[in-house]
Design a protein around this motif. Structure first.
Motif, PDB file in Angstrom:
ATOM      1  N   ALA A  56       0.843  -1.197   0.000  1.00  0.00           N
ATOM      2  CA  ALA A  56       0.000   0.000   0.000  1.00  0.00           C
ATOM      3  C   ALA A  56       0.876   1.244   0.000  1.00  0.00           C
ATOM      4  CB  ALA A  56      -0.913   0.002   1.224  1.00  0.00           C
ATOM      5  N   VAL A  57       0.327   2.345  -0.501  1.00  0.00           N
ATOM      6  CA  VAL A  57       1.084   3.594  -0.579  1.00  0.00           C
ATOM      7  C   VAL A  57       0.174   4.765  -0.211  1.00  0.00           C
ATOM      8  CG1 VAL A  57       0.614   3.948  -3.045  1.00  0.00           C
ATOM      9  CG2 VAL A  57       2.678   4.909  -2.036  1.00  0.00           C
ATOM     10  N   ALA A  58       0.762   5.777   0.401  1.00  0.00           N
ATOM     11  CA  ALA A  58       0.067   7.040   0.694  1.00  0.00           C
ATOM     12  C   ALA A  58       1.054   8.168   0.462  1.00  0.00           C
ATOM     13  CB  ALA A  58      -0.439   7.058   2.138  1.00  0.00           C
ATOM     14  N   VAL A  59       0.552   9.287   0.012  1.00  0.00           N
ATOM     15  CA  VAL A  59       1.378  10.469  -0.186  1.00  0.00           C
ATOM     16  C   VAL A  59       0.944  11.512   0.832  1.00  0.00           C
ATOM     17  CG1 VAL A  59       2.112  12.257  -1.795  1.00  0.00           C
ATOM     18  CG2 VAL A  59       1.639   9.951  -2.639  1.00  0.00           C
ATOM     19  N   GLN A  60       1.891  11.983   1.638  1.00  0.00           N
ATOM     20  CA  GLN A  60       1.613  12.995   2.643  1.00  0.00           C
ATOM     21  C   GLN A  60       1.402  14.356   1.978  1.00  0.00           C
ATOM     22  OE1 GLN A  60       4.304  11.018   6.208  1.00  0.00           O
ATOM     23  NE2 GLN A  60       4.848  13.009   5.473  1.00  0.00           N
ATOM     24  N   ALA A  61       0.835  15.303   2.727  1.00  0.00           N
ATOM     25  CA  ALA A  61       0.574  16.649   2.215  1.00  0.00           C
ATOM     26  C   ALA A  61       1.857  17.331   1.736  1.00  0.00           C
ATOM     27  CB  ALA A  61      -0.117  17.484   3.285  1.00  0.00           C
ATOM     28  N   ASP A  62       3.009  16.988   2.348  1.00  0.00           N
ATOM     29  CA  ASP A  62       4.285  17.599   1.959  1.00  0.00           C
ATOM     30  C   ASP A  62       4.961  16.884   0.786  1.00  0.00           C
ATOM     31  OD1 ASP A  62       5.136  15.274   3.167  1.00  0.00           O
ATOM     32  OD2 ASP A  62       6.303  16.261   4.741  1.00  0.00           O
ATOM     33  N   GLY A  63       4.279  15.896   0.205  1.00  0.00           N
ATOM     34  CA  GLY A  63       4.814  15.176  -0.947  1.00  0.00           C
ATOM     35  C   GLY A  63       5.623  13.948  -0.605  1.00  0.00           C
ATOM     36  N   LYS A  64       5.914  13.727   0.690  1.00  0.00           N
ATOM     37  CA  LYS A  64       6.655  12.527   1.075  1.00  0.00           C
ATOM     38  C   LYS A  64       5.786  11.290   0.849  1.00  0.00           C
ATOM     39  CE  LYS A  64       9.846  14.838   4.167  1.00  0.00           C
ATOM     40  NZ  LYS A  64      10.366  14.960   5.524  1.00  0.00           N
ATOM     41  N   ILE A  65       6.429  10.187   0.494  1.00  0.00           N
ATOM     42  CA  ILE A  65       5.735   8.969   0.079  1.00  0.00           C
ATOM     43  C   ILE A  65       5.928   7.890   1.134  1.00  0.00           C
ATOM     44  CG2 ILE A  65       5.635   7.182  -1.698  1.00  0.00           C
ATOM     45  CD1 ILE A  65       6.892   9.399  -3.578  1.00  0.00           C
ATOM     46  N   LEU A  66       4.823   7.296   1.577  1.00  0.00           N
ATOM     47  CA  LEU A  66       4.836   6.199   2.541  1.00  0.00           C
ATOM     48  C   LEU A  66       4.481   4.909   1.825  1.00  0.00           C
ATOM     49  CD1 LEU A  66       2.789   8.079   5.248  1.00  0.00           C
ATOM     50  CD2 LEU A  66       5.187   7.398   5.519  1.00  0.00           C
ATOM     51  N   VAL A  67       5.280   3.869   2.029  1.00  0.00           N
ATOM     52  CA  VAL A  67       5.013   2.546   1.457  1.00  0.00           C
ATOM     53  C   VAL A  67       4.904   1.563   2.619  1.00  0.00           C
ATOM     54  CG1 VAL A  67       5.817   0.725  -0.086  1.00  0.00           C
ATOM     55  CG2 VAL A  67       6.301   3.127  -0.628  1.00  0.00           C
ATOM     56  N   ALA A  68       3.780   0.843   2.685  1.00  0.00           N
ATOM     57  CA  ALA A  68       3.541  -0.112   3.774  1.00  0.00           C
ATOM     58  C   ALA A  68       3.575  -1.528   3.232  1.00  0.00           C
ATOM     59  CB  ALA A  68       2.198   0.168   4.428  1.00  0.00           C
ATOM     60  N   GLY A  69       4.011  -2.463   4.068  1.00  0.00           N
ATOM     61  CA  GLY A  69       4.053  -3.862   3.664  1.00  0.00           C
ATOM     62  C   GLY A  69       4.568  -4.752   4.766  1.00  0.00           C
ATOM     63  N   ALA A  70       5.475  -5.639   4.409  1.00  0.00           N
ATOM     64  CA  ALA A  70       6.045  -6.588   5.365  1.00  0.00           C
ATOM     65  C   ALA A  70       7.504  -6.823   5.010  1.00  0.00           C
ATOM     66  CB  ALA A  70       5.274  -7.912   5.335  1.00  0.00           C
ATOM     67  N   THR A  71       8.302  -7.133   6.034  1.00  0.00           N
ATOM     68  CA  THR A  71       9.712  -7.429   5.840  1.00  0.00           C
ATOM     69  C   THR A  71      10.088  -8.651   6.675  1.00  0.00           C
ATOM     70  OG1 THR A  71      11.966  -6.519   5.867  1.00  0.00           O
ATOM     71  CG2 THR A  71      10.521  -5.853   7.663  1.00  0.00           C
ATOM     72  N   ALA A  72      10.943  -9.490   6.125  1.00  0.00           N
ATOM     73  CA  ALA A  72      11.362 -10.712   6.810  1.00  0.00           C
ATOM     74  C   ALA A  72      12.194 -10.381   8.038  1.00  0.00           C
ATOM     75  CB  ALA A  72      12.153 -11.603   5.867  1.00  0.00           C
ATOM     76  N   THR A  73      11.983 -11.158   9.098  1.00  0.00           N
ATOM     77  CA  THR A  73      12.739 -10.967  10.335  1.00  0.00           C
ATOM     78  C   THR A  73      13.710 -12.113  10.583  1.00  0.00           C
ATOM     79  OG1 THR A  73      10.991 -12.031  11.629  1.00  0.00           O
ATOM     80  CG2 THR A  73      10.900  -9.622  11.411  1.00  0.00           C
ATOM     81  N   ASP A  74      13.663 -13.140   9.720  1.00  0.00           N
ATOM     82  CA  ASP A  74      14.575 -14.272   9.858  1.00  0.00           C
ATOM     83  C   ASP A  74      15.276 -14.521   8.524  1.00  0.00           C
ATOM     84  OD1 ASP A  74      12.467 -15.268   8.385  1.00  0.00           O
ATOM     85  OD2 ASP A  74      12.273 -17.121   9.511  1.00  0.00           O
ATOM     86  N   SER A  75      16.322 -15.307   8.544  1.00  0.00           N
ATOM     87  CA  SER A  75      17.127 -15.527   7.336  1.00  0.00           C
ATOM     88  C   SER A  75      16.384 -16.310   6.264  1.00  0.00           C
ATOM     89  CB  SER A  75      18.430 -16.238   7.693  1.00  0.00           C
ATOM     90  OG  SER A  75      18.150 -17.498   8.280  1.00  0.00           O
ATOM     91  N   LEU A  76      15.370 -17.081   6.635  1.00  0.00           N
ATOM     92  CA  LEU A  76      14.608 -17.855   5.659  1.00  0.00           C
ATOM     93  C   LEU A  76      13.476 -17.057   5.024  1.00  0.00           C
ATOM     94  CD1 LEU A  76      14.351 -21.251   7.576  1.00  0.00           C
ATOM     95  CD2 LEU A  76      15.933 -20.634   5.739  1.00  0.00           C
ATOM     96  N   GLY A  77      13.133 -15.914   5.614  1.00  0.00           N
ATOM     97  CA  GLY A  77      12.036 -15.106   5.089  1.00  0.00           C
ATOM     98  C   GLY A  77      10.671 -15.670   5.417  1.00  0.00           C
ATOM     99  N   VAL A  78      10.591 -16.468   6.478  1.00  0.00           N
ATOM    100  CA  VAL A  78       9.331 -17.096   6.865  1.00  0.00           C
ATOM    101  C   VAL A  78       8.556 -16.216   7.847  1.00  0.00           C
ATOM    102  CG1 VAL A  78       8.308 -19.114   7.988  1.00  0.00           C
ATOM    103  CG2 VAL A  78      10.271 -19.384   6.471  1.00  0.00           C
TER     104      VAL A  78
END
Length: 189
Positions: free
Chosen positions: A23-45
């Motif tokens: 997902a993405v949102a653009v703030q009033a000042d033009g900055k871009i926010l990208v939301a999602g998920a990131t792996a916390t372990d070496s296997l990506g599980v």
């Protein structure tokens, strides 16, 4: 748009593991926010929610969280941010789903505009919202005019999935003025 990162695109690698943007949102000042998920372990599980902020020119915003990246975990398993909104005060709201230890519940997180967990929301900035006995997923979020947070998605009823909606107060509690318990499901077909 070559004014954005020189060639119109940016690849963000968080800690050399699997990363997902939903997902993405653009703030009033033009900055871009990208939301999602990131792996916390070496296997990506195992994954945590993540939000990244870029400047309007496509550079990581060093004024946001830790070098432009904020991860949020709930502790029981994997979490995913599938929707994002910015409220009238510049606070960032993530919605998605997170593990409760046995299945998934809707997950809502609110961050300050600087990328810290907003402790005025549910005491620690995050809340899991169980809708039914099965897995519950949030796929959309909106901020109501009174500051309430409305999330929509699906809930497994034991046989199939129903449309699910939850409304939280700006303090992070279920809004009991909405369907008496702050949540509703609708079987469409």
């Amino acid at each position: 748009d070559t004014t954005f990162s020189g060639d119109g695109k940016v690849v963000i690698d968080i800690d050399s593991k699997n990363d997902f943007g939903y997902a993405v949102a653009v703030q009033a000042d033009g900055k871009i926010l990208v939301a999602g998920a990131t792996a916390t372990d070496s296997l990506g599980v195992s994954l945590d929610m993540v939000v990244v902020r870029l400047t309007a020119s496509g550079v990581m915003d060093s004024d946001f969280a830790s070098a432009g990246v904020k991860t949020v975990g709930f502790g029981a398993g994997s979490e995913y941010a599938t929707a994002i909104a910015v409220d009238a005060n510049g606070r960032i709201v993530l919605a998605g789903y997170g593990s409760n230890g046995s299945d998934f519940d809707m997950a809502v997180v609110r961050l300050t505009s600087a990328g810290a967990l907003d402790t005025s929301f549910s005491g620690d900035g995050k809340v899991l919202v169980p809708i039914g006995a099965g897995a519950d997923y949030a796929n959309a979020v909106a901020i109501a005019s009174d500051g309430d947070i409305v999330v929509a998605g699906s809930s497994h009823n034991g046989t199939d999935d129903d449309v699910a909606v939850a409304r939280l107060t700006s303090a992070g509690a279920l809004d009991t003025a909405f369907d008496s318990d702050g949540k509703a499901t609708v079987a469409v077909g």
